[in-house]
Design an enzyme around this catalytic site. Structure first.
Site, PDB file in Angstrom:
ATOM      1  N   LEU A  67       0.959  -1.275  -0.187  1.00 27.55           N
ATOM      2  CA  LEU A  67      -0.122  -0.041   0.138  1.00 27.55           C
ATOM      3  C   LEU A  67       0.839   0.973  -0.070  1.00 27.55           C
ATOM      4  CD1 LEU A  67      -2.947  -0.920   2.354  1.00 27.55           C
ATOM      5  CD2 LEU A  67      -3.310  -0.330   0.013  1.00 27.55           C
ATOM      6  N   ARG A  68       2.079   1.336   0.639  1.00 25.22           N
ATOM      7  CA  ARG A  68       2.704   2.123   0.234  1.00 25.22           C
ATOM      8  C   ARG A  68       2.887   3.142   1.305  1.00 25.22           C
ATOM      9  NH1 ARG A  68       6.359  -0.862  -2.461  1.00 25.22           N
ATOM     10  NH2 ARG A  68       6.105  -1.120  -4.596  1.00 25.22           N
ATOM     11  N   ASN A  98       7.261  -3.068   3.875  1.00 28.98           N
ATOM     12  CA  ASN A  98       8.335  -2.290   3.402  1.00 28.98           C
ATOM     13  C   ASN A  98       7.815  -1.065   3.057  1.00 28.98           C
ATOM     14  OD1 ASN A  98       6.548  -3.073   1.110  1.00 28.98           O
ATOM     15  ND2 ASN A  98       8.305  -3.766   0.312  1.00 28.98           N
ATOM     16  N   ASP A 309       0.380  -9.610  -5.137  1.00 31.10           N
ATOM     17  CA  ASP A 309       1.993  -9.247  -4.581  1.00 31.10           C
ATOM     18  C   ASP A 309       2.111  -6.913  -5.565  1.00 31.10           C
ATOM     19  OD1 ASP A 309       4.304  -7.630  -4.104  1.00 31.10           O
ATOM     20  OD2 ASP A 309       5.276  -9.290  -5.348  1.00 31.10           O
ATOM     21  N   HIS A 313       4.123   1.397  -8.547  1.00 28.83           N
ATOM     22  CA  HIS A 313       5.953   2.021  -8.729  1.00 28.83           C
ATOM     23  C   HIS A 313       5.551   3.091  -9.799  1.00 28.83           C
ATOM     24  CE1 HIS A 313       8.583   0.222  -6.341  1.00 28.83           C
ATOM     25  NE2 HIS A 313       7.904  -1.542  -7.231  1.00 28.83           N
TER      26      HIS A 313
HETATM   27  O1  DOR Z   1       8.276  -6.924  -6.871  1.00 25.80           O
HETATM   28  C1  DOR Z   1       8.613  -6.967  -6.333  1.00 25.80           C
HETATM   29  N1  DOR Z   1       7.923  -5.446  -6.198  1.00 25.80           N
HETATM   30  N2  DOR Z   1       9.104  -7.393  -5.424  1.00 25.80           N
HETATM   31  C2  DOR Z   1       8.974  -7.719  -3.832  1.00 25.80           C
HETATM   32  O2  DOR Z   1       9.365  -8.673  -3.661  1.00 25.80           O
HETATM   33  C3  DOR Z   1       9.177  -6.343  -3.582  1.00 25.80           C
HETATM   34  C4  DOR Z   1       7.991  -5.145  -4.171  1.00 25.80           C
HETATM   35  C5  DOR Z   1       8.127  -3.882  -4.024  1.00 25.80           C
HETATM   36  O3  DOR Z   1       7.684  -3.688  -2.820  1.00 25.80           O
HETATM   37  O4  DOR Z   1       7.962  -2.955  -4.848  1.00 25.80           O
END
Ligand code: DOR
Length: 427
Positions: A67-68, A98, A309, A313
């Site tokens: 979710l960033r 993360n 997943d 970005h």
């Molecule tokens: O492709 C990915 N993006 N793999 C991950 O393990 C982390 C994720 C991300 O947080 O962008």
């Protein structure tokens, strides 16, 4: 609030029911579904949704979402991530730690929970980090994060390389009855790799990530799960070797579950051929043999769950040389049509696919959702499994548009997403 969903094909894998009829919702809960014979008086005066010819199922659950927020709000916020989820038919999402700061203590967990309650339109369940700062050195404040609402722990994106630390995490977390979710990768073997190691990486002159880098860690984590008895959930399985290892472990009775992402069971590393950074993710797209092994694993139950997943970005971050682009693609708004392809291809039955996106993920993380049984939270998706859809990234609700599926013609249109009896998305 009363809602009557009329005349759809109601599929509820948790109770094994698949029947045409009505679902009646009152005060945020399912009151009755087609298998119930008793007449419910309250139906009078309810808002009615005509679901004839459509599928009515428990709201989809995605247990692997980024979710960033906090920290990377230019990629996604809790609000936009939830809107993207609702548009994809998801009523519950599980978010990875993360962020910045990393969700490795209760104050970050509480922040996420508060934001989700006030700004989110679907249910949000956080995952806490295994180690402080996802550095792989010392354990995070797991007990406090559990108290604050974390449903599992993971250093997703940053595998715990030290086996002793991983063992301690597994031993410690047992007391709380939540699983360890592993991003299985040996960072030393991956090196500076940016795509799958094989013919295509050689042709393109790009650094490779060998399948072995996943397989050795899956093997290690299974060994530690066997040693500790802890529930291990293996994230985004991408290799034939992992599928074999998980299948054998399950046969031995190891407490292990696994997920696969739509991009891994749909694409191969050939998708990288044009240096498309929207085909760059970690684990990377693999060979056709791996894709077929995932399909076999989904079919025979080795792979329990479909999870996206979802890794948003921004355009600026992705529009760079392949080597420099971040790993990850968005997935919430393409998951249902890509998964329905498995049904069209005769790999899964429709109830079997729904089960992998509702009741099984709910069970794995103990979310208490994923069913339309009377008394359950009224989280529902209504979709047309046959309606053609053209994937158009400009229409995504997500703040980020990084998908390799733009322009694809698929089937499966979400018509309504309902959370706690409230319509949060309608097409
Ligand atoms: O492709 C990915 N993006 N793999 C991950 O393990 C982390 C994720 C991300 O947080 O962008």
């Amino acid at each position: 609030m009363k809602l009557l969903i009329k005349g759809g094909r109601v599929i509820d894998p948790a109770s094994g029911k698949d029947k045409k009829g009505n679902v009646y919702i009152e005060d945020g809960k399912v009151k009755s579904h087609p298998a119930d014979t008793k007449k419910i008086e309250g139906e009078k005066g309810a808002q009615v949704i005509d679901a004839r010819g459509k599928i009515v199922a428990p709201g989809l659950i995605d247990i692997h979402v980024h979710l960033r927020e906090p920290g990377f709000e230019h990629k996604e916020t809790i609000r936009t991530g939830c809107e993207s989820a609702a548009a994809g038919g998801f009523t519950s999402i599980v978010c990875m730690p993360n962020t910045n700061p990393i969700n490795d203590n209760a104050s970050v967990t509480e922040y996420i929970m508060l934001k989700a309650r006030t700004e989110g339109i679907v249910n949000v369940f956080p995952i806490g980090a295994i180690t402080k700062g996802e550095k792989g050195e010392t354990l995070a404040q797991i007990g406090e994060m559990y108290e604050a609402g974390c449903v599992g722990i993971s250093d997703d994106g940053m595998p715990v390389m030290n086996s002793k630390v991983m063992r301690h995490a597994m031993e410690y977390v047992k007391a709380f009855g939540i699983p360890v979710l592993t991003h299985a990768e040996d960072k030393n073997l991956s090196g500076h790799g940016v795509m799958n190691e094989g013919d295509t990486s050689t042709l393109l002159g790009l650094g490779g990530i060998p399948s072995a880098s996943e397989d050795v860690m899956v093997s290690r984590d299974i060994t530690l799960a066997e040693l500790t008895g802890t529930h291990l959930h293996i994230c985004h399985v991408s290799t034939a070797g992992s599928v074999r290892l998980i299948r054998a472990a399950k046969k031995r009775g190891v407490n292990v579950t696994a997920e696969a992402a739509p991009h891994h069971f749909t694409l191969t590393d050939r998708a990288v051929a044009e240096y498309d950074t929207n085909a760059k993710m970690n684990p990377p797209l693999r060979r056709e043999e791996d894709r077929l092994a995932l399909i076999e694993g989904l079919k025979d139950g080795t792979i329990d769950v479909i999870a996206t997943d979802h890794a948003p970005h921004s355009e600026d971050e992705k529009k760079v040389e392949f080597d420099l682009a971040p790993f990850g693609i968005v997935g919430l708004e393409t998951s249902l049509p890509l998964s329905l392809k498995l049904v069209e291809d005769g790999i899964l039955t429709l109830p079997g696919m729904i089960e992998k996106m509702t009741s099984i993920p709910s069970r794995i993380l103990n979310l208490g959702r994923g069913t339309l049984e009377a008394g359950a939270p009224a989280d529902v998706v209504i979709f047309d499994a046959d309606a053609p859809v053209k994937i158009d990234r400009t229409k995504f609700r997500s703040k980020s548009k990084n998908t390799p599926f733009n322009g694809w013609d698929l089937k499966g249109r979400v018509l309504y997403t309902i959370v706690g009896g409230k319509v949060v998305y309608s097409a």
